[in-house]
Design a protein around this motif. Sequence first.
Motif, PDB file in Angstrom:
ATOM      1  N   UNK A 187       0.865  -1.190   0.000  1.00 44.86           N
ATOM      2  CA  UNK A 187       0.000   0.000   0.000  1.00 44.86           C
ATOM      3  C   UNK A 187       0.898   1.236   0.000  1.00 44.86           C
ATOM      4  N   UNK A 188       0.325   2.371  -0.280  1.00 45.02           N
ATOM      5  CA  UNK A 188       1.107   3.616  -0.301  1.00 45.02           C
ATOM      6  C   UNK A 188       1.276   4.149   1.127  1.00 45.02           C
TER       7      UNK A 188
ATOM      8  N   UNK B 157      -1.237   3.839   4.323  1.00 45.39           N
ATOM      9  CA  UNK B 157      -0.706   3.420   5.629  1.00 45.39           C
ATOM     10  C   UNK B 157      -1.097   4.425   6.710  1.00 45.39           C
ATOM     11  N   UNK B 158      -0.831   5.695   6.432  1.00 48.78           N
ATOM     12  CA  UNK B 158      -1.063   6.730   7.442  1.00 48.78           C
ATOM     13  C   UNK B 158      -2.548   6.859   7.771  1.00 48.78           C
ATOM     14  N   UNK B 159      -3.383   6.693   6.760  1.00 47.86           N
ATOM     15  CA  UNK B 159      -4.828   6.802   6.998  1.00 47.86           C
ATOM     16  C   UNK B 159      -5.318   5.661   7.896  1.00 47.86           C
TER      17      UNK B 159
ATOM     18  N   UNK C 114      -9.285  -3.084  -1.756  1.00 46.54           N
ATOM     19  CA  UNK C 114      -8.195  -3.267  -2.723  1.00 46.54           C
ATOM     20  C   UNK C 114      -7.373  -4.503  -2.363  1.00 46.54           C
ATOM     21  N   UNK C 115      -7.114  -4.679  -1.081  1.00 49.69           N
ATOM     22  CA  UNK C 115      -6.325  -5.829  -0.633  1.00 49.69           C
ATOM     23  C   UNK C 115      -7.110  -7.126  -0.830  1.00 49.69           C
TER      24      UNK C 115
ATOM     25  N   UNK D 206       4.029  -1.396   5.559  1.00 47.72           N
ATOM     26  CA  UNK D 206       3.395  -1.359   4.238  1.00 47.72           C
ATOM     27  C   UNK D 206       3.559  -2.660   3.462  1.00 47.72           C
ATOM     28  N   UNK D 207       4.236  -3.651   4.081  1.00 45.52           N
ATOM     29  CA  UNK D 207       4.331  -4.944   3.395  1.00 45.52           C
ATOM     30  C   UNK D 207       3.119  -5.801   3.752  1.00 45.52           C
ATOM     31  N   UNK D 208       2.887  -6.791   2.919  1.00 42.62           N
ATOM     32  CA  UNK D 208       1.748  -7.685   3.085  1.00 42.62           C
ATOM     33  C   UNK D 208       2.256  -9.111   2.936  1.00 42.62           C
TER      34      UNK D 208
END
Length: 221
Positions: A24-25, A29-31, A77-78, A148-150
Motif C-alpha cells: 500500500x502507499x 498506511x497513514x490513513x 483493494x487488498x 506497508x508490506x503484506x
Amino acid sequence: MLKIHFSQADPTLRRDVAVYPDFITQEQHDALVEQLAPVFRRKRYEKGHWDAVITDYKESERADESWNQTNRDTIEQIRTSNVMPPGLGPWLPVHAIDLSAQGHIKPHVDSVKFSGKVVAGLSLLSTALMTLRHEDTGATAALLLPPRSFYMLQGDARYRCTHEVSPADADGAVTWHGKAYPRGRRISLIFRDALVAGSGGGGGGGVSAGGAPGYGYGAPQ
Ligand code: OGA
Ligand code: MN
C-alpha cells in the motif's frame, strides 16, 4: 531486497508463503494508522498470562462499516487483489493487532474453527520478523515484514506451519541478514476468509486459546 529466507529448498513453503513489500502507499498506511489511533488509545496493553500466545498487545475486530471510506477502499483493494487465491469465502472482519515494542507472538497455528484458507497480514509502523516452522518437516521460513508490506500464508503455511512474531532484542531491534531494524510499536491488520462449511479446510485440530475476538489463536506450541 529479498524478504523471505527459506531454511532449505522446500517447494511447499515456497508455494504457500509470500511477502509483498510496498503493498500500500504511505498515504494509505497513514490513513489506517490515523483511524486506529483513537481505537487503541482507549485500550491498555494486555500482558496475557504465562502461557499466552501473545503478550503486550491490544486488539480490535473491525467491522467493515467501522472504516472510513479511504480505509474501506484500501481494505477492498487488498481483498480483491490478484495475490489472493481464487474461490475464497466471505471475509471475516479485519483483526487489528497493536504490539508494543516489547510485544511478540509465540509459535501457533491459527484456529481452523472459524477462519479458512488464508491468513494474511498488513504490517504498519515498524518492521517485524516472522518465522514459520513446518510441523512435519521442520523446514523454516523467515519473513521480514517492513511497514506497508503484506504477507500471505496459505496451504501448508496456513495449516501445517506455526508462525511467530519475534520479540525485539535488547537494543530494540530485529536482525535480518546481519542488518538491524528497529522494532518499535507495530500494528498489523490480519485478513482471514471465513470457514465455509464443507470446504474441507484441511487443518484438523482447531484448538482455540480463547480471548481473541471470534476466532482466537491456536494452542501455543
Ligand atoms: C495472529 C497472528 C501475526 C501478525 O493474530 O494470529 O499471528 O502479523 N498475527 O500480527
Ligand atoms: Mn496467527
